[in-house]
Design a protein around this motif. Structure first.
Motif, mmCIF file in Angstrom:
data_model
loop_
_atom_site.group_PDB
_atom_site.id
_atom_site.type_symbol
_atom_site.label_atom_id
_atom_site.label_comp_id
_atom_site.label_asym_id
_atom_site.label_seq_id
_atom_site.Cartn_x
_atom_site.Cartn_y
_atom_site.Cartn_z
ATOM 1 N N ARG A 1 -38.632 74.547 42.235
ATOM 2 C CA ARG A 1 -39.363 74.126 43.417
ATOM 3 C C ARG A 1 -39.698 72.631 43.331
ATOM 4 O O ARG A 1 -39.548 71.888 44.301
ATOM 5 C CB ARG A 1 -40.639 74.975 43.496
ATOM 6 C CG ARG A 1 -41.395 74.822 44.778
ATOM 7 C CD ARG A 1 -40.603 75.368 45.954
ATOM 8 N NE ARG A 1 -41.362 75.267 47.193
ATOM 9 C CZ ARG A 1 -40.828 75.233 48.386
ATOM 10 N NH1 ARG A 1 -39.529 75.271 48.514
ATOM 11 N NH2 ARG A 1 -41.580 75.160 49.451
ATOM 12 N N ILE A 2 -40.131 72.220 42.160
ATOM 13 C CA ILE A 2 -40.477 70.800 41.982
ATOM 14 C C ILE A 2 -39.234 69.937 42.174
ATOM 15 O O ILE A 2 -39.266 68.934 42.891
ATOM 16 C CB ILE A 2 -41.099 70.549 40.587
ATOM 17 C CG1 ILE A 2 -42.485 71.217 40.521
ATOM 18 C CG2 ILE A 2 -41.260 69.049 40.325
ATOM 19 C CD1 ILE A 2 -43.123 71.190 39.152
ATOM 20 N N ASP A 3 -38.137 70.377 41.573
ATOM 21 C CA ASP A 3 -36.883 69.625 41.723
ATOM 22 C C ASP A 3 -36.517 69.458 43.187
ATOM 23 O O ASP A 3 -36.192 68.370 43.655
ATOM 24 C CB ASP A 3 -35.729 70.360 41.028
ATOM 25 C CG ASP A 3 -35.797 70.158 39.531
ATOM 26 O OD1 ASP A 3 -35.076 70.867 38.817
ATOM 27 O OD2 ASP A 3 -36.580 69.293 39.088
ATOM 28 N N ALA A 4 -36.599 70.562 43.923
ATOM 29 C CA ALA A 4 -36.205 70.538 45.324
ATOM 30 C C ALA A 4 -37.110 69.584 46.103
ATOM 31 O O ALA A 4 -36.645 68.792 46.919
ATOM 32 C CB ALA A 4 -36.287 71.947 45.911
ATOM 33 N N LEU A 5 -38.403 69.656 45.814
ATOM 34 C CA LEU A 5 -39.350 68.784 46.499
ATOM 35 C C LEU A 5 -39.087 67.320 46.180
ATOM 36 O O LEU A 5 -39.115 66.451 47.046
ATOM 37 C CB LEU A 5 -40.778 69.144 46.097
ATOM 38 C CG LEU A 5 -41.406 70.256 46.945
ATOM 39 C CD1 LEU A 5 -42.675 70.748 46.289
ATOM 40 C CD2 LEU A 5 -41.695 69.737 48.350
ATOM 41 N N GLU A 6 -38.809 67.090 44.905
ATOM 42 C CA GLU A 6 -38.569 65.736 44.455
ATOM 43 C C GLU A 6 -37.410 65.125 45.227
ATOM 44 O O GLU A 6 -37.481 63.993 45.708
ATOM 45 C CB GLU A 6 -38.231 65.742 42.962
ATOM 46 C CG GLU A 6 -39.039 64.747 42.183
ATOM 47 C CD GLU A 6 -39.031 65.108 40.698
ATOM 48 O OE1 GLU A 6 -39.864 64.588 39.970
ATOM 49 O OE2 GLU A 6 -38.165 65.908 40.276
ATOM 50 N N GLN A 7 -36.342 65.947 45.363
ATOM 51 C CA GLN A 7 -35.174 65.451 46.087
ATOM 52 C C GLN A 7 -35.520 65.138 47.534
ATOM 53 O O GLN A 7 -35.117 64.127 48.079
ATOM 54 C CB GLN A 7 -34.055 66.485 46.043
ATOM 55 C CG GLN A 7 -33.177 66.285 44.837
ATOM 56 C CD GLN A 7 -32.135 67.391 44.737
ATOM 57 O OE1 GLN A 7 -31.981 68.192 45.647
ATOM 58 N NE2 GLN A 7 -31.435 67.408 43.626
ATOM 59 N N ARG A 8 -36.290 66.027 48.131
ATOM 60 C CA ARG A 8 -36.624 65.856 49.543
ATOM 61 C C ARG A 8 -37.436 64.589 49.770
ATOM 62 O O ARG A 8 -37.261 63.885 50.745
ATOM 63 C CB ARG A 8 -37.408 67.065 50.055
ATOM 64 C CG ARG A 8 -36.528 68.236 50.382
ATOM 65 C CD ARG A 8 -36.624 68.617 51.875
ATOM 66 N NE ARG A 8 -37.957 69.049 52.256
ATOM 67 C CZ ARG A 8 -38.413 70.278 52.059
ATOM 68 N NH1 ARG A 8 -37.655 71.172 51.469
ATOM 69 N NH2 ARG A 8 -39.611 70.604 52.464
ATOM 70 N N LEU A 9 -38.321 64.288 48.872
ATOM 71 C CA LEU A 9 -39.204 63.146 49.061
ATOM 72 C C LEU A 9 -38.610 61.850 48.530
ATOM 73 O O LEU A 9 -39.210 60.785 48.651
ATOM 74 C CB LEU A 9 -40.540 63.397 48.362
ATOM 75 C CG LEU A 9 -41.363 64.543 48.953
ATOM 76 C CD1 LEU A 9 -42.550 64.841 48.073
ATOM 77 C CD2 LEU A 9 -41.826 64.211 50.358
ATOM 78 N N GLU A 10 -37.419 61.969 47.938
ATOM 79 C CA GLU A 10 -36.724 60.814 47.378
ATOM 80 C C GLU A 10 -37.634 59.967 46.501
ATOM 81 O O GLU A 10 -37.762 58.749 46.651
ATOM 82 C CB GLU A 10 -36.131 59.967 48.500
ATOM 83 C CG GLU A 10 -34.916 60.650 49.111
ATOM 84 C CD GLU A 10 -34.278 59.805 50.202
ATOM 85 O OE1 GLU A 10 -34.797 58.702 50.465
ATOM 86 O OE2 GLU A 10 -33.267 60.231 50.750
ATOM 87 N N ALA A 11 -38.287 60.624 45.576
ATOM 88 C CA ALA A 11 -39.039 59.988 44.513
ATOM 89 C C ALA A 11 -39.912 58.826 44.948
ATOM 90 O O ALA A 11 -39.578 57.658 44.779
ATOM 91 C CB ALA A 11 -38.082 59.508 43.417
ATOM 92 N N GLY A 12 -41.014 59.110 45.533
ATOM 93 C CA GLY A 12 -42.018 58.094 45.847
ATOM 94 C C GLY A 12 -43.260 58.381 45.031
ATOM 95 O O GLY A 12 -43.260 59.285 44.218
ATOM 96 N N PRO A 13 -44.311 57.608 45.225
ATOM 97 C CA PRO A 13 -45.551 57.846 44.498
ATOM 98 C C PRO A 13 -46.133 59.226 44.801
ATOM 99 O O PRO A 13 -46.835 59.800 43.995
ATOM 100 C CB PRO A 13 -46.481 56.734 45.013
ATOM 101 C CG PRO A 13 -45.835 56.179 46.233
ATOM 102 C CD PRO A 13 -44.376 56.449 46.104
#
Ligand SMILES: Nc1nc2c(ncn2[C@@H]2O[C@H](COP(=O)(O)OP(=O)(O)OP(=O)(O)O)[C@@H](O)[C@H]2O)c(=O)[nH]1
Ligand SMILES: [Mg+2]
Lengths: 271, 162
Positions: free
Chosen positions: A26-38
């Motif tokens: 889930r974290i991975d998927a979210l990370e991708q969606r948000l394109e690594a911001g703060p």
């Protein structure tokens, strides 16, 4: 069929140890969606709490399930042993229980032949099939042949060629599917009890005869199966010669459950 | 009777299992269960008075980390390459899979643009045009609305007995 598959998925996915995998996916998927911001860090800090809060109801499950399923596959790809070790203690007993429930064992030493299939090697299409009692309809025969072939294909890929003797058999509890390959077709017998050594030899001989009699049909095989039907009495004779009926009918459901389990688990382990 | 093995390939979640479920069981399921390995199903059809039994191999989705092994495709008489109309990026994987399938067997290929209910006609037309050079035919389907599914299977079945 999909019910058994769902049950198996429950077995595979119900375990607590997968909770962590769910979280990571889930974290991975979210990370991708948000394109690594703060915001990712903030979210990551919050996420365990959110999931914990949600874990008491099932509202996250539908969204997470496909991810979890694919995460499982990937983990298997990285190191099959981890998942294999994790699931066998769950699956082994489940299989044995279902066999015990569906199959009342006859006197030991008995041997029973329930089905004999001859399956075309390239297409996995059943060419001719014999059954002791009318368990399987034509459609089921086609699906079972396909599943047996899928199993063969990953067995073949996981062992060196030439190392295959007898390795294509499937054995669970008292049920054995004996498999003998030939150049154009494969013979498979679904049996219960301990097969006499002569039986395997007889299967090979029948398959050789089949190849001889149908050489030209097999060479131009286009899916038409009528030409092979005259061979069925030969398979029936094999059964009569070797099968000492034990009075127990083989459960078709059991056959399907076994094959589905082997196809899914086998595929997951070899993929 | 003629028995033909056909395969469905495509990216994860494009609706391969849903197409088979619609065609064989005449129903739709909104829940997504990713296919592990392969599911085998079948349905009989009559084509020009000839009984044809389609033995359908519904193969797991392919992505960067999980590729479809050629041995699943062996012996097939026809192949569906499926994309999700609402995710045109699934065309890329469809292209790769089409190459792999053709390397195994030079069989009829039908490209399927699925989930047409999620997009407008113009988008369907755009995806179809991109897929046209890759397949013998492009067919648009919605498993949800039950449009085009039977036509697609019938077309491929007909093509396999050619
Ligand atoms: N709206 C809509 N949803 C669809 C359609 N076809 C499939 N779906 C949904 O899309 C999701 C994925 O469908 P599946 O059929 O499982 O996809 P798949 O290609 O088999 O996926 P993998 O087995 O992971 O490769 C499910 O939630 C389906 O309900 C459609 O025509 N329209
Ligand atoms: Mg699927």
């Amino acid at each position: 069929m999909s019910d058994e598959l769902d049950e198996l998925r429950e077995l595979l996915l119900g375990a607590d140890r997968l909770a962590i995998a769910r979280l990571e996916a889930r974290i991975d998927a979210l990370e991708q969606r948000l394109e690594a911001g703060p915001r990712v860090d903030e979210l990551a800090a919050l996420l365990p709490k959110v999931i914990e809060k949600r874990s008491t109801d099932a509202s996250l499950d539908p969204g997470l399930q496909p991810t979890v399923e694919r995460t499982l596959l990937r983990s298997v790809e990285d190191d099959p042993k981890v998942i294999a070790d994790a699931i066998y203690p769950v699956i082994g007993p489940a299989i044995r229980r279902s066999i015990a429930a569906m199959f009342s064992f006859g006197p030991s030493g008995g041997f029973q032949v329930d089905h004999i299939f001859i399956i075309e090697g390239a297409t996995s299409v059943p060419l001719v099939h014999y059954q002791r009692s009318e368990d399987l309809d034509e459609g089921a025969v086609e699906m079972v042949s396909g599943m047996l072939s899928a199993i063969r294909s990953f067995v073949e890929e996981s062992f060196e060629a030439g190392q295959l003797d007898g390795l294509q058999d499937l054995r669970v509890g008292d049920v054995t599917v004996l498999v003998e390959p030939g150049p154009k077709a494969v013979i498979a017998a679904v049996t219960a009890g301990v097969p006499p050594t002569r039986f395997r030899e007889q299967l090979q001989i029948a398959l050789e005869e089949f190849h001889r009699e149908h050489e030209s049909d097999l060479r131009g095989f286009d899916g038409a199966v009528e030409p092979y039907q005259p061979f069925e009495p030969r398979l029936a004779e094999l059964e009569r010669r070797h099968g000492l009926a034990r009075g127990n009918r083989f459960s078709v459901l059991l056959l399907f459950v076994l094959l589905i389990i082997v196809v899914v688990v086998g595929a997951a382990i070899i993929l | 009777m003629i028995r033909k093995k056909i395969c469905l390939v495509g990216a994860p979640g494009v609706g391969k299992t849903s197409l088979v479920r619609r065609f064989v069981e005449r129903r739709f399921e909104a829940d997504y269960h990713s296919t592990i390995g392969v599911r085998i199903d079948r349905r009989g059809l009559e084509i020009d008075g000839q009984d044809v039994s389609l033995i359908i191999w519904d193969i797991h989705g392919e992505d960067e980390s999980l590729s479809v092994r050629s041995s699943y495709l062996a012996g097939m008489a026809g192949c569906f390459v499926v994309i999700d109309a609402s995710r045109p990026e699934t065309i890329e994987i469809a292209t790769t899979l089409r190459e792999r399938a053709l390397a195994v067997a030079a069989v009829p290929m039908v490209a399927v643009v699925n989930k047409t209910d999620l997009v407008d006609e113009a988008e369907v037309a755009l995806s179809s045009a991109r897929l046209a050079p890759l397949a013998d035919n492009v067919m648009a389907t919605s498993c949800l609305e039950d449009t085009g599914v039977d036509d697609a299977f019938e077309f491929l079945a007909r093509a396999t007995i050619g």
